[in-house]
Enzyme design. Sequence first.
Site, PDB file in Angstrom:
ATOM      1  N   LYS A  61       0.851  -1.203   0.000  1.00 37.83           N
ATOM      2  CA  LYS A  61       0.000   0.000   0.000  1.00 37.83           C
ATOM      3  C   LYS A  61       0.875   1.238   0.000  1.00 37.83           C
ATOM      4  O   LYS A  61       0.629   2.202  -0.727  1.00 37.83           O
ATOM      5  CB  LYS A  61      -0.951  -0.026   1.209  1.00 37.83           C
ATOM      6  CG  LYS A  61      -2.041  -1.073   1.039  1.00 37.83           C
ATOM      7  CD  LYS A  61      -2.843  -1.351   2.298  1.00 37.83           C
ATOM      8  CE  LYS A  61      -3.827  -2.500   2.021  1.00 37.83           C
ATOM      9  NZ  LYS A  61      -4.546  -2.978   3.190  1.00 37.83           N
ATOM     10  N   GLN A 105      -4.578  -1.838   9.331  1.00 38.15           N
ATOM     11  CA  GLN A 105      -4.449  -3.157   8.698  1.00 38.15           C
ATOM     12  C   GLN A 105      -5.094  -4.224   9.587  1.00 38.15           C
ATOM     13  O   GLN A 105      -4.766  -4.351  10.765  1.00 38.15           O
ATOM     14  CB  GLN A 105      -2.963  -3.477   8.455  1.00 38.15           C
ATOM     15  CG  GLN A 105      -2.743  -4.760   7.687  1.00 38.15           C
ATOM     16  CD  GLN A 105      -3.343  -4.725   6.264  1.00 38.15           C
ATOM     17  OE1 GLN A 105      -3.202  -3.738   5.553  1.00 38.15           O
ATOM     18  NE2 GLN A 105      -4.009  -5.790   5.870  1.00 38.15           N
ATOM     19  N   ASP A 128     -10.878   2.883   4.094  1.00 41.74           N
ATOM     20  CA  ASP A 128     -11.244   1.487   3.857  1.00 41.74           C
ATOM     21  C   ASP A 128     -12.755   1.363   3.631  1.00 41.74           C
ATOM     22  O   ASP A 128     -13.230   0.331   3.173  1.00 41.74           O
ATOM     23  CB  ASP A 128     -10.848   0.621   5.064  1.00 41.74           C
ATOM     24  CG  ASP A 128      -9.668  -0.291   4.755  1.00 41.74           C
ATOM     25  OD1 ASP A 128      -9.400  -0.523   3.555  1.00 41.74           O
ATOM     26  OD2 ASP A 128      -9.021  -0.750   5.713  1.00 41.74           O
TER      27      ASP A 128
END
Length: 293
Positions: A61, A105, A128
């Site tokens: 990422k 994460q 997200d």
Amino acid sequence: MTAQLTDGSAVLIDGKAVAAQVHERVRLAVAEWLAAGHRAPALATVLVGADPASEIYVRNKRLTCEKVGIRSAPNHLDADISETDLLAVIDGLNADDAIDGILVQLPLPKHINADKVIERIRPDKDVDGFHPYNFGRLAQKTPTLRPCTPFGCVELLKSTGVPLAGKRALVIGQSNIVGRPMALELLLLGCTVTIAHSRTRDLPEEVGRAEILVVGTGIPEMVKGDWVRPGAIVIDVGINRLPSGKLCGDVEFATARERAAFITPVPGGVGPMTVAMLMENTLVAARNRAGGQ
Ligand code: NDP
């Protein structure tokens, strides 16, 4: 269309190529954003512990951020950090004006309640798209920051060039990060949507009706190729590592590709799209936070 003809009957949907197009779109938009006098969009990554897979995902990422001109700000925390201390880190990032997006994460260590952490992220920095506010916006047909994996599947479906409205779609799996938001995205595309899960009866029959099939169960090759409706578009979200070390999806690829019109490979299908859409969401978050410019 970024798909390639294969030696079987289905056209392979090339997720790497579609992701590269999204990267380029974001890179150009970021360059314009900077040229207009704004600072670079910034993504804070939060990694708890040293799970090797999570470390790879976060590194990926951050590398993609670099490629498209997004600043990434790493926060690597010890596995034994308390929930209270992690929430304090989130509060700090929420309050930091130089941060546009926050990526925690998953999975988090067992002693931390992931839902609590997700709900602590400011909705306008939730790149997200997992916060109930953003999920609710998607459910109410006014999406803002959309869950990245289903959002990526939409890009893949559009890349086929096939008209999607009115199609019968089946989503297998009803998780908050894959199945449910995927069903909402398909509704937005004008599909007639069915959601199947572990208690669904006659799954092969449901699959046989689907003109669009999206599968995210985490069970290697659970959807058999001969269930697939001839001419269907098949999007396989699953990523499973077999004992041999080989990756496979949730659909029996070799046989499904003989019947489908379009199919995603694993790896190289949905996987690259999740990171690409995270980049897009970070840009959207930066724009929205600057007043929707
Ligand atoms: P979850 O375990 O949270 O959800 C799995 C879903 O599959 C559940 O809704 C479950 O139903 C359903 N299911 C399980 N068994 C069956 C069955 N026999 N028949 C029908 N449905 C069944 O998984 P996730 O949604 O988090 O992930 C799904 C897959 O997608 C995994 O392989 C994961 O690795 C992959 N993934 C890939 C990403 C990418 O970037 N490509 C990103 C995220 C996930 P029930 O709710 O009834 O239990």
